[in-house]
Design a protein around this motif. Sequence first.
Motif, PDB file in Angstrom:
ATOM      1  N   LYS A  11      77.828  34.552  44.606  1.00  0.00           N
ATOM      2  CA  LYS A  11      77.318  33.259  44.144  1.00  0.00           C
ATOM      3  C   LYS A  11      75.855  33.110  44.542  1.00  0.00           C
ATOM      4  O   LYS A  11      75.292  33.933  45.260  1.00  0.00           O
ATOM      5  CB  LYS A  11      78.132  32.112  44.745  1.00  0.00           C
ATOM      6  N   GLY A  12      75.248  32.030  44.074  1.00  0.00           N
ATOM      7  CA  GLY A  12      73.901  31.662  44.499  1.00  0.00           C
ATOM      8  C   GLY A  12      72.850  32.708  44.222  1.00  0.00           C
ATOM      9  O   GLY A  12      72.847  33.379  43.182  1.00  0.00           O
ATOM     10  N   LEU A  13      71.924  32.855  45.175  1.00  0.00           N
ATOM     11  CA  LEU A  13      70.814  33.790  45.017  1.00  0.00           C
ATOM     12  C   LEU A  13      71.288  35.232  44.893  1.00  0.00           C
ATOM     13  O   LEU A  13      70.689  36.024  44.166  1.00  0.00           O
ATOM     14  CB  LEU A  13      69.843  33.656  46.194  1.00  0.00           C
ATOM     15  N   GLY A  14      72.330  35.581  45.613  1.00  0.00           N
ATOM     16  CA  GLY A  14      72.846  36.949  45.521  1.00  0.00           C
ATOM     17  C   GLY A  14      73.356  37.268  44.132  1.00  0.00           C
ATOM     18  O   GLY A  14      73.079  38.342  43.586  1.00  0.00           O
ATOM     19  N   TYR A  15      74.068  36.334  43.545  1.00  0.00           N
ATOM     20  CA  TYR A  15      74.617  36.517  42.194  1.00  0.00           C
ATOM     21  C   TYR A  15      73.496  36.616  41.171  1.00  0.00           C
ATOM     22  O   TYR A  15      73.495  37.497  40.307  1.00  0.00           O
ATOM     23  CB  TYR A  15      75.535  35.344  41.873  1.00  0.00           C
ATOM     24  N   GLU A  16      72.501  35.722  41.272  1.00  0.00           N
ATOM     25  CA  GLU A  16      71.397  35.744  40.320  1.00  0.00           C
ATOM     26  C   GLU A  16      70.539  37.000  40.485  1.00  0.00           C
ATOM     27  O   GLU A  16      70.059  37.579  39.502  1.00  0.00           O
ATOM     28  CB  GLU A  16      70.530  34.501  40.482  1.00  0.00           C
ATOM     29  N   THR A  17      70.366  37.437  41.723  1.00  0.00           N
ATOM     30  CA  THR A  17      69.632  38.682  41.965  1.00  0.00           C
ATOM     31  C   THR A  17      70.362  39.859  41.320  1.00  0.00           C
ATOM     32  O   THR A  17      69.742  40.729  40.694  1.00  0.00           O
ATOM     33  CB  THR A  17      69.465  38.921  43.469  1.00  0.00           C
ATOM     34  N   ALA A  18      71.675  39.880  41.468  1.00  0.00           N
ATOM     35  CA  ALA A  18      72.468  40.938  40.831  1.00  0.00           C
ATOM     36  C   ALA A  18      72.299  40.903  39.318  1.00  0.00           C
ATOM     37  O   ALA A  18      72.117  41.947  38.674  1.00  0.00           O
ATOM     38  CB  ALA A  18      73.938  40.781  41.203  1.00  0.00           C
ATOM     39  N   ARG A  19      72.336  39.712  38.755  1.00  0.00           N
ATOM     40  CA  ARG A  19      72.195  39.587  37.298  1.00  0.00           C
ATOM     41  C   ARG A  19      70.855  40.149  36.826  1.00  0.00           C
ATOM     42  O   ARG A  19      70.787  40.916  35.848  1.00  0.00           O
ATOM     43  CB  ARG A  19      72.310  38.114  36.881  1.00  0.00           C
ATOM     44  N   GLN A  20      69.781  39.767  37.537  1.00  0.00           N
ATOM     45  CA  GLN A  20      68.454  40.221  37.119  1.00  0.00           C
ATOM     46  C   GLN A  20      68.268  41.720  37.329  1.00  0.00           C
ATOM     47  O   GLN A  20      67.635  42.400  36.504  1.00  0.00           O
ATOM     48  CB  GLN A  20      67.378  39.434  37.869  1.00  0.00           C
ATOM     49  N   LEU A  21      68.805  42.265  38.401  1.00  0.00           N
ATOM     50  CA  LEU A  21      68.633  43.697  38.650  1.00  0.00           C
ATOM     51  C   LEU A  21      69.500  44.537  37.719  1.00  0.00           C
ATOM     52  O   LEU A  21      69.102  45.633  37.310  1.00  0.00           O
ATOM     53  CB  LEU A  21      68.937  44.020  40.114  1.00  0.00           C
ATOM     54  N   LEU A  22      70.667  44.034  37.362  1.00  0.00           N
ATOM     55  CA  LEU A  22      71.475  44.728  36.355  1.00  0.00           C
ATOM     56  C   LEU A  22      70.719  44.769  35.033  1.00  0.00           C
ATOM     57  O   LEU A  22      70.695  45.803  34.346  1.00  0.00           O
ATOM     58  CB  LEU A  22      72.818  44.023  36.176  1.00  0.00           C
ATOM     59  N   ALA A  23      70.072  43.672  34.687  1.00  0.00           N
ATOM     60  CA  ALA A  23      69.290  43.631  33.454  1.00  0.00           C
ATOM     61  C   ALA A  23      68.106  44.584  33.513  1.00  0.00           C
ATOM     62  O   ALA A  23      67.657  45.103  32.480  1.00  0.00           O
ATOM     63  CB  ALA A  23      68.796  42.208  33.195  1.00  0.00           C
ATOM     64  N   ALA A  24      67.609  44.841  34.733  1.00  0.00           N
ATOM     65  CA  ALA A  24      66.480  45.759  34.914  1.00  0.00           C
ATOM     66  C   ALA A  24      66.923  47.214  34.972  1.00  0.00           C
ATOM     67  O   ALA A  24      66.083  48.113  35.135  1.00  0.00           O
ATOM     68  CB  ALA A  24      65.717  45.396  36.183  1.00  0.00           C
TER      69      ALA A  24
END
Length: 227
Positions: A11-24
Amino acid sequence: MTTTLITGANKGLGYETARQLLAAGHDVWMAARDAERGAEAARRLGGRFVRLDVTDPGSIAAAVQTVGALDVLINNAGISGGMTPVGEVTAEIMRPVFETNLFGVVEVTHAFRPLLEKSELPVIVNVSSGLGSLGWANDPSVMEYHVPALAYGAAKAALNMVTVHYAKAYPGMKINCVDPGYTATDLNGHQGPQTIEEGAEIIVRMAQVGRDGPTGEYVNRHGRVPW
């Protein structure tokens, strides 16, 4: 492909960081202490789940065996510890905050370092906070000065020092601490003025530093943060 592990990623920042890095294009291991929530978060994003409780050495050791190889470690898992008035803070209140936000980072970093040392470009991002800045804690013109987060701020200030020592000890790695800023997450009851995307930006950026990138720095998305 860059293999990345993020603690507290359900959740939170960890989840969003995962989303952005997966997209990268990263291969992202999303670590969480709650197996059900962590697995569901990884399923939604298309990441890989590994159970990891940063306060449990056995859990950490098992996660190392599961992950197997690693390029980027993002130490994101943390707890707030509440906003107890400074005069009422006791060691018992501070202890669990330090166990998660500081000692947990040390345990995870120590355990995963052998994997990182096999990487061509190992990177560690320690998610700190502006509340760990001694400079801002003494500057009435900034928001951080007015937040009585003794336990949380002290743990993050200690994390900053840990980051500096790791960066000096391992010059072949890029090891930095970041301040995501006051971001609306569960940690603060969604009160922060920044969006989750804005908060994760500096974490994602520092997870992708190159060979000429910084190390031993304390930064937010606007630049350097005063120690």
